[in-house]
Design a protein around this motif. Structure first.
Motif, PDB file in Angstrom:
ATOM      1  N   THR A  71      -5.828   4.747  13.545  1.00  0.00           N
ATOM      2  CA  THR A  71      -4.788   4.034  13.345  1.00  0.00           C
ATOM      3  C   THR A  71      -4.262   4.184  11.777  1.00  0.00           C
ATOM      4  OG1 THR A  71      -5.147   2.308  15.151  1.00  0.00           O
ATOM      5  CG2 THR A  71      -3.924   1.535  13.175  1.00  0.00           C
ATOM      6  N   VAL A  72      -5.456   3.987  10.803  1.00  0.00           N
ATOM      7  CA  VAL A  72      -5.161   4.442   9.601  1.00  0.00           C
ATOM      8  C   VAL A  72      -4.436   5.801   9.311  1.00  0.00           C
ATOM      9  CG1 VAL A  72      -6.436   4.900   7.174  1.00  0.00           C
ATOM     10  CG2 VAL A  72      -7.262   3.058   8.900  1.00  0.00           C
ATOM     11  N   GLU A  93      -0.240   3.575  -3.467  1.00  0.00           N
ATOM     12  CA  GLU A  93       0.206   2.079  -3.249  1.00  0.00           C
ATOM     13  C   GLU A  93       0.451   1.594  -1.888  1.00  0.00           C
ATOM     14  OE1 GLU A  93      -0.728  -0.239  -5.505  1.00  0.00           O
ATOM     15  OE2 GLU A  93      -1.004   0.743  -7.322  1.00  0.00           O
ATOM     16  N   GLN A  94       1.426   2.308  -1.396  1.00  0.00           N
ATOM     17  CA  GLN A  94       2.002   2.240  -0.073  1.00  0.00           C
ATOM     18  C   GLN A  94       0.646   2.119   1.051  1.00  0.00           C
ATOM     19  OE1 GLN A  94       5.194   4.994   0.676  1.00  0.00           O
ATOM     20  NE2 GLN A  94       6.648   3.730  -0.441  1.00  0.00           N
ATOM     21  N   ILE A  95       0.037   3.132   1.160  1.00  0.00           N
ATOM     22  CA  ILE A  95      -1.031   3.245   1.674  1.00  0.00           C
ATOM     23  C   ILE A  95      -2.142   2.116   1.769  1.00  0.00           C
ATOM     24  CG2 ILE A  95      -3.284   4.761   2.444  1.00  0.00           C
ATOM     25  CD1 ILE A  95      -1.539   7.222   1.636  1.00  0.00           C
ATOM     26  N   GLN A  98      -0.707  -0.983   3.279  1.00  0.00           N
ATOM     27  CA  GLN A  98      -0.602  -0.872   4.692  1.00  0.00           C
ATOM     28  C   GLN A  98      -2.239  -1.067   5.307  1.00  0.00           C
ATOM     29  OE1 GLN A  98       2.081   0.044   6.672  1.00  0.00           O
ATOM     30  NE2 GLN A  98       0.771  -0.708   8.401  1.00  0.00           N
ATOM     31  N   CYS A  99      -3.124  -0.685   4.459  1.00  0.00           N
ATOM     32  CA  CYS A  99      -4.567  -0.901   4.936  1.00  0.00           C
ATOM     33  C   CYS A  99      -5.038  -2.340   4.912  1.00  0.00           C
ATOM     34  CB  CYS A  99      -5.521  -0.054   4.076  1.00  0.00           C
ATOM     35  SG  CYS A  99      -5.447   1.972   4.519  1.00  0.00           S
ATOM     36  N   LEU A 100      -4.597  -2.989   3.628  1.00  0.00           N
ATOM     37  CA  LEU A 100      -5.044  -4.137   3.356  1.00  0.00           C
ATOM     38  C   LEU A 100      -4.232  -5.223   4.367  1.00  0.00           C
ATOM     39  CD1 LEU A 100      -5.325  -4.073  -0.535  1.00  0.00           C
ATOM     40  CD2 LEU A 100      -7.099  -4.528   1.109  1.00  0.00           C
ATOM     41  N   ALA A 101      -3.058  -4.742   5.154  1.00  0.00           N
ATOM     42  CA  ALA A 101      -2.534  -5.721   5.934  1.00  0.00           C
ATOM     43  C   ALA A 101      -3.345  -6.148   7.313  1.00  0.00           C
ATOM     44  CB  ALA A 101      -1.130  -4.925   6.381  1.00  0.00           C
ATOM     45  N   ALA A 108      -9.374  -1.301  -0.597  1.00  0.00           N
ATOM     46  CA  ALA A 108      -9.056  -0.031  -0.242  1.00  0.00           C
ATOM     47  C   ALA A 108      -8.843   0.650  -1.260  1.00  0.00           C
ATOM     48  CB  ALA A 108      -7.497  -0.374   0.422  1.00  0.00           C
ATOM     49  N   ARG A 109      -9.647   1.981  -1.252  1.00  0.00           N
ATOM     50  CA  ARG A 109      -9.577   2.870  -2.484  1.00  0.00           C
ATOM     51  C   ARG A 109      -8.954   3.995  -1.744  1.00  0.00           C
ATOM     52  NH1 ARG A 109     -14.679   4.408  -5.849  1.00  0.00           N
ATOM     53  NH2 ARG A 109     -14.216   2.121  -6.781  1.00  0.00           N
TER      54      ARG A 109
END
Length: 132
Positions: A71-72, A93-95, A98-101, A108-109
């Motif tokens: 999914t990631v 930043e967008q990635i 999205q991950c922190l959602a 997230a690194r």
């Protein structure tokens, strides 16, 4: 020396804190990215690495109960396919956003590298870390 040899591995997983490490290594994509005129209207190779600090829970061997790396990856591919970006910083930043959602992701690194931007360098780019 390969790119992996000059990066210090992270110790993210932690049994005492019930933390899982979910990662994507060396995702290679073609992206419309760059601020310069010669970077517009064509793709260039990028590499994306993602390290997620995830709160563990009983997963019962069910995919729905874990942060799925597929999914990631699909979300990253969708961001890249959405259109031209000027900066690798913007994509990172967008990635991260999205991950922190996902409520299970605590940190997230994200590392985004352009592989052909500087002929004398194996890669150039940015690494960010974002937390809730």
């Amino acid at each position: 020396m390969t790119h992996s040899e000059n990066v210090t591995p992270l110790k993210i997983a932690d049994a005492a804190r019930a933390i899982r490490h979910v990662f994507v290594r060396d995702l290679s994509l073609e992206a419309h990215i760059g601020v310069y005129a010669h970077e517009h209207g064509r793709t260039q190779p990028i590499r994306v690495n993602v390290d997620l600090t995830v709160s563990e829970a009983a997963h019962s061997d069910k995919l729905a109960n874990v942060v799925c790396y597929e999914t990631v990856v699909n979300e990253i591919k969708a961001l890249v396919a959405a259109g031209h970006l000027n900066l690798v910083e913007t994509l990172a930043e967008q990635i991260a956003t999205q991950c922190l959602a996902d409520p299970r992701v605590i940190v997230a690194r994200i590392r985004v590298e352009k592989l052909a931007a500087i002929p004398e360098a194996a890669s150039v780019g940015v690494e960010i870390e974002r937390a809730k």
